[in-house]
Design a protein around this motif. Structure first.
Motif, short mmCIF file in Angstrom:
data_model
loop_
_atom_site.label_atom_id
_atom_site.label_comp_id
_atom_site.label_asym_id
_atom_site.label_seq_id
_atom_site.Cartn_x
_atom_site.Cartn_y
_atom_site.Cartn_z
N LEU A 55 4.80 11.90 6.90
CA LEU A 55 4.62 10.86 7.18
C LEU A 55 5.80 10.00 6.27
CD1 LEU A 55 1.67 11.93 6.89
CD2 LEU A 55 1.03 9.33 7.19
N LEU A 56 6.43 8.75 6.75
CA LEU A 56 7.12 7.85 6.09
C LEU A 56 6.47 6.94 5.31
CD1 LEU A 56 10.12 7.42 5.40
CD2 LEU A 56 10.11 5.72 7.48
N LEU A 57 6.49 6.97 3.97
CA LEU A 57 5.74 5.81 3.25
C LEU A 57 6.64 4.62 3.12
CD1 LEU A 57 3.79 8.02 0.67
CD2 LEU A 57 3.19 7.46 3.01
N GLN A 58 6.04 3.48 3.76
CA GLN A 58 6.98 2.23 3.52
C GLN A 58 6.68 1.40 2.48
OE1 GLN A 58 4.84 1.71 7.53
NE2 GLN A 58 6.96 0.84 8.09
N HIS A 59 7.75 0.57 2.14
CA HIS A 59 7.51 -0.43 1.02
C HIS A 59 6.34 -1.33 1.49
CE1 HIS A 59 8.76 -3.46 -1.87
NE2 HIS A 59 9.29 -4.39 -0.83
N GLY A 60 5.39 -1.44 0.28
CA GLY A 60 4.37 -2.27 0.41
C GLY A 60 3.03 -1.71 1.31
N SER A 61 3.13 -0.50 1.52
CA SER A 61 2.15 0.64 2.14
C SER A 61 1.07 1.24 1.20
CB SER A 61 2.67 1.34 3.06
OG SER A 61 3.31 2.36 2.51
#
Length: 213
Positions: free
Chosen positions: A169-175
């Motif tokens: 998974l790609l963990l996004q800024h603010g997630s």
């Protein structure tokens, strides 16, 4: 701090459907809620955490050697909980006002409760964490661990201990991402190192420490 608190209160999050996707096919649960903070609030939280957290280099003891990592960590909690991993122990610092607000937000989003938080500061993509499970005796068995990301987007990977199946998974800024149920028994996870990322990432993992006599 008041400005950030106001922004946290104003950020809207729609309650997730009960059918929120489980990214694992079996033996545990991973729910990814995506971005739950506005960019302005996420940026403000990132800067305050970067500048005001009591960071220290992480330590471990392996094969009789004392190792200090480039990655920095901080350990906070509702009580001075002792948390031991990699053969090294930490005593929790008291919650800061910002961490209290972030904990409330994470609990609202995930529907779980937490009493502690391990923060990690990765200065760039060359700093990561290898395959492991968060199954230390100090943690609530099968309890939820909520991962909150600020800063650089990074790939996060899972690998089944028996089948070797991998999920990324790609963990996004603010997630926010949550791991729970039997996942720590059956799955490993890691933050892969990469030379493609040149900016820092701050990761907060909210956990539940159990009291033992």
């Amino acid at each position: 701090m008041n400005k950030i608190s106001d922004n946290l209160s104003m950020d809207l999050f729609e309650e997730s459907d009960q059918s929120l996707k489980n990214w694992l096919h079996r033996d545990g649960t991973v729910n990814y809620y995506g971005v739950v903070f506005s960019p302005r609030t996420a940026n403000a939280c990132y800067q305050q955490l970067l500048n005001n957290t009591l960071w220290r280099n992480d330590e471990s003891a392996m094969y009789g050697k004392h190792i200090m990592t480039k990655r920095k960590v901080a350990w906070y909690g509702s009580q001075p909980f002792r948390y031991t991993y990699s053969n090294a122990s930490k005593i929790a610092l008291p919650w800061t006002p910002l961490l209290c607000k972030l904990k409330e937000k994470v609990e609202l989003v995930t529907g779980e409760s937490y009493n502690s938080c391990l923060l990690n500061l990765y200065h760039d993509g060359t700093e990561g964490v290898g395959w492991h499970s968060d199954n230390e005796k100090d943690l609530k068995p099968h309890g939820a661990i909520a991962s909150l990301t600020f800063g650089a987007e990074r790939k996060f990977s899972f690998k089944h201990k028996e089948s070797k199946e991998t999920i990324n998974l790609l963990l996004q800024h603010g997630s926010i991402l949550v791991m729970k149920d039997e996942i720590q028994h059956y799955w490993l996870h890691k933050l892969p190192a990469t030379t493609q990322i040149h900016s820092p990432r701050i990761n907060l993992t909210f956990r539940t420490i159990i009291q033992t006599k």
